[in-house]
Motif scaffolding. Sequence first.
Motif, mmCIF file in Angstrom:
data_model
loop_
_atom_site.group_PDB
_atom_site.id
_atom_site.type_symbol
_atom_site.label_atom_id
_atom_site.label_comp_id
_atom_site.label_asym_id
_atom_site.label_seq_id
_atom_site.Cartn_x
_atom_site.Cartn_y
_atom_site.Cartn_z
ATOM 1 N N ALA A 28 12.912 25.132 25.427
ATOM 2 C CA ALA A 28 13.630 23.822 26.186
ATOM 3 C C ALA A 28 12.520 24.066 27.473
ATOM 4 O O ALA A 28 12.315 25.463 28.014
ATOM 5 N N GLY A 30 13.629 22.407 31.926
ATOM 6 C CA GLY A 30 14.841 21.923 32.253
ATOM 7 C C GLY A 30 14.770 23.365 33.860
ATOM 8 O O GLY A 30 14.507 23.940 34.030
ATOM 9 N N THR A 48 15.511 19.475 28.049
ATOM 10 C CA THR A 48 14.346 18.730 27.216
ATOM 11 C C THR A 48 14.080 19.699 26.521
ATOM 12 O O THR A 48 13.426 20.715 26.292
ATOM 13 N N THR A 49 14.588 19.640 25.013
ATOM 14 C CA THR A 49 14.031 20.575 23.644
ATOM 15 C C THR A 49 12.583 20.391 23.397
ATOM 16 O O THR A 49 11.823 19.873 23.824
ATOM 17 N N GLU A 50 11.709 21.328 22.730
ATOM 18 C CA GLU A 50 10.309 21.710 22.984
ATOM 19 C C GLU A 50 10.353 22.572 21.645
ATOM 20 O O GLU A 50 11.085 22.568 20.706
ATOM 21 N N LYS A 100 17.768 16.396 26.906
ATOM 22 C CA LYS A 100 16.696 15.053 25.942
ATOM 23 C C LYS A 100 16.039 15.712 24.840
ATOM 24 O O LYS A 100 15.603 16.287 24.983
ATOM 25 N N THR A 102 13.703 15.507 22.406
ATOM 26 C CA THR A 102 12.928 15.371 21.383
ATOM 27 C C THR A 102 12.706 15.710 19.294
ATOM 28 O O THR A 102 12.940 16.203 19.439
ATOM 29 N N LYS A 124 15.526 11.864 18.374
ATOM 30 C CA LYS A 124 15.061 11.496 19.843
ATOM 31 C C LYS A 124 16.494 10.953 20.174
ATOM 32 O O LYS A 124 16.765 10.116 20.167
ATOM 33 N N ASP A 126 17.503 10.225 24.423
ATOM 34 C CA ASP A 126 16.729 10.516 26.152
ATOM 35 C C ASP A 126 18.327 10.928 26.996
ATOM 36 O O ASP A 126 17.759 11.358 28.078
ATOM 37 N N LYS A 127 19.724 11.297 26.323
ATOM 38 C CA LYS A 127 20.668 12.386 27.649
ATOM 39 C C LYS A 127 21.661 12.194 26.762
ATOM 40 O O LYS A 127 22.264 11.190 25.163
#
Length: 182
Positions: A28, A30, A48-50, A100, A102, A124, A126-127
């Motif tokens: 992630a 962030g 945010t995920t990677e 978040k 992805t 996905k 947003d939150k």
Amino acid sequence: DVKMTTSKMCIMETTEKNNEQFYGKAFATGKATVLGPIEDILVFASMTTEKNTVLNIPIKSSKSIRQNNFVIFTSPKDSTEVLKIEEVDKGNFTLDLDVKATPDATIRVIFDETVGDVITCQGKSDKINLKLNTKGDFNMLGNYEITKGDYLFTLQNIINKKFTIKSGSSISFTGNPYYAQV
């Protein structure tokens, strides 16, 4: 207070042996803030995920996060330094995490992995807010839209049927993650 910013960092690498509620490998980007004394640690994070993130959620789960009594910090691969803090269970550890999601991340809902009865999806959000602590509380709030997925349904190892999950399908979390609306 400790504040940190990460960029494509491995923030979780666990197995079912470490935690039967959820496990996997998470990368992630962030920010996080760590507050409080060692006996009452609070972690607030927004990530945010990677790529290469895989989160496994076994439905047969019975073990609780409170049974884990260790935290391990590791340095980058070029170093062998490892710091291990033992017996955190004498206090409380609380994680309040906004994610978040992805499509780079994969979620696997496992019914019976030995026969392949698993929902695998990417999507996905947003939150999604996750709150968990060593007292056994675990809550999730938010909506997750599936962009790609499948489910291999198995019945007593006799019937095997693969289903494709339609893009745009969703999972709504309203508290207890095991009662999500699919």
